[in-house]
Design a protein around this motif. Sequence first.
Motif, PDB file in Angstrom:
ATOM      1  N   LYS A  71      34.511   2.094  26.575  1.00 34.27           N
ATOM      2  CA  LYS A  71      33.592   0.976  26.403  1.00 34.27           C
ATOM      3  C   LYS A  71      32.573   1.306  25.318  1.00 34.27           C
ATOM      4  O   LYS A  71      32.149   2.451  25.184  1.00 34.27           O
ATOM      5  CB  LYS A  71      32.856   0.711  27.726  1.00 34.27           C
ATOM      6  N   ALA A  72      32.186   0.291  24.566  1.00 38.33           N
ATOM      7  CA  ALA A  72      31.105   0.437  23.587  1.00 38.33           C
ATOM      8  C   ALA A  72      30.157  -0.735  23.740  1.00 38.33           C
ATOM      9  O   ALA A  72      30.577  -1.863  24.022  1.00 38.33           O
ATOM     10  CB  ALA A  72      31.651   0.489  22.166  1.00 38.33           C
ATOM     11  N   GLU A  73      28.874  -0.446  23.560  1.00 40.04           N
ATOM     12  CA  GLU A  73      27.837  -1.467  23.579  1.00 40.04           C
ATOM     13  C   GLU A  73      27.024  -1.330  22.304  1.00 40.04           C
ATOM     14  O   GLU A  73      26.750  -0.205  21.860  1.00 40.04           O
ATOM     15  CB  GLU A  73      26.937  -1.302  24.798  1.00 40.04           C
ATOM     16  N   SER A  74      26.660  -2.468  21.724  1.00 33.87           N
ATOM     17  CA  SER A  74      25.910  -2.474  20.474  1.00 33.87           C
ATOM     18  C   SER A  74      24.747  -3.444  20.586  1.00 33.87           C
ATOM     19  O   SER A  74      24.914  -4.577  21.043  1.00 33.87           O
ATOM     20  CB  SER A  74      26.829  -2.920  19.322  1.00 33.87           C
ATOM     21  N   ILE A  75      23.584  -2.976  20.167  1.00 32.88           N
ATOM     22  CA  ILE A  75      22.431  -3.857  20.041  1.00 32.88           C
ATOM     23  C   ILE A  75      21.934  -3.718  18.604  1.00 32.88           C
ATOM     24  O   ILE A  75      21.830  -2.607  18.081  1.00 32.88           O
ATOM     25  CB  ILE A  75      21.340  -3.562  21.091  1.00 32.88           C
ATOM     26  N   ILE A  76      21.713  -4.863  17.961  1.00 34.28           N
ATOM     27  CA  ILE A  76      21.371  -4.871  16.543  1.00 34.28           C
ATOM     28  C   ILE A  76      20.160  -5.745  16.290  1.00 34.28           C
ATOM     29  O   ILE A  76      19.996  -6.782  16.933  1.00 34.28           O
ATOM     30  CB  ILE A  76      22.588  -5.323  15.700  1.00 34.28           C
ATOM     31  N   LEU A  77      19.321  -5.307  15.388  1.00 33.84           N
ATOM     32  CA  LEU A  77      18.149  -6.074  14.978  1.00 33.84           C
ATOM     33  C   LEU A  77      18.346  -6.481  13.524  1.00 33.84           C
ATOM     34  O   LEU A  77      18.533  -5.628  12.646  1.00 33.84           O
ATOM     35  CB  LEU A  77      16.867  -5.250  15.131  1.00 33.84           C
ATOM     36  N   LEU A  78      18.334  -7.782  13.287  1.00 35.62           N
ATOM     37  CA  LEU A  78      18.466  -8.316  11.935  1.00 35.62           C
ATOM     38  C   LEU A  78      17.105  -8.814  11.462  1.00 35.62           C
ATOM     39  O   LEU A  78      16.290  -9.272  12.258  1.00 35.62           O
ATOM     40  CB  LEU A  78      19.469  -9.493  11.904  1.00 35.62           C
ATOM     41  N   LYS A  79      16.902  -8.731  10.152  1.00 33.67           N
ATOM     42  CA  LYS A  79      15.669  -9.250   9.555  1.00 33.67           C
ATOM     43  C   LYS A  79      16.039 -10.133   8.380  1.00 33.67           C
ATOM     44  O   LYS A  79      17.133  -9.992   7.802  1.00 33.67           O
ATOM     45  CB  LYS A  79      14.761  -8.099   9.114  1.00 33.67           C
ATOM     46  N   GLU A  80      15.152 -11.047   8.050  1.00 35.37           N
ATOM     47  CA  GLU A  80      15.411 -11.890   6.879  1.00 35.37           C
ATOM     48  C   GLU A  80      15.429 -11.007   5.631  1.00 35.37           C
ATOM     49  O   GLU A  80      14.657 -10.061   5.520  1.00 35.37           O
ATOM     50  CB  GLU A  80      14.358 -12.974   6.760  1.00 35.37           C
TER      51      GLU A  80
END
Length: 158
Positions: free
Chosen positions: A147-156
Amino acid sequence: MRIGFASDIHRLEEGNKLILGGVNIPFEKGEVAHSDGDVVYHALAESILGALALGDLGTHFPDNDSQYKGIDSAILVRRAVTMMEEKGYEVNNVDISITLEQPKLKPFIYEMKENIAELLKVDINAVSVKAGTNEKLDAIGMGLAVKAESIILLKEKE
């Protein structure tokens, strides 16, 4: 800023390749999947889509479409990155956790981080990849799944 989270799990079977974060891991078992089965890249791509409110991976890359049979999952990440860029965003940082009983992934983590940083067009310091076990609990703990989990933060984009 926008945040996205995704999780992906695949069964493991003897004789299949184990590919995580674009790295072919030597092991007797590997993912069972329509594509190459890279749960790290699948979770990563879907977390980007989620941050953009564009749905899930299966919406964009259905597993019943023959064009995705055996596809290198890096292509899916690149397409998600293109969608992100078209919406005017870039990656601030990403944090990925892999859960797998064996093999130990420590020797492969840095290469995974390099691959992910390249795909996301970010400095390697914006990429976190961690690996752990499930303490012999459930299908993952019995060596039947990864299993893999990903959390990502995007910015303009600046």
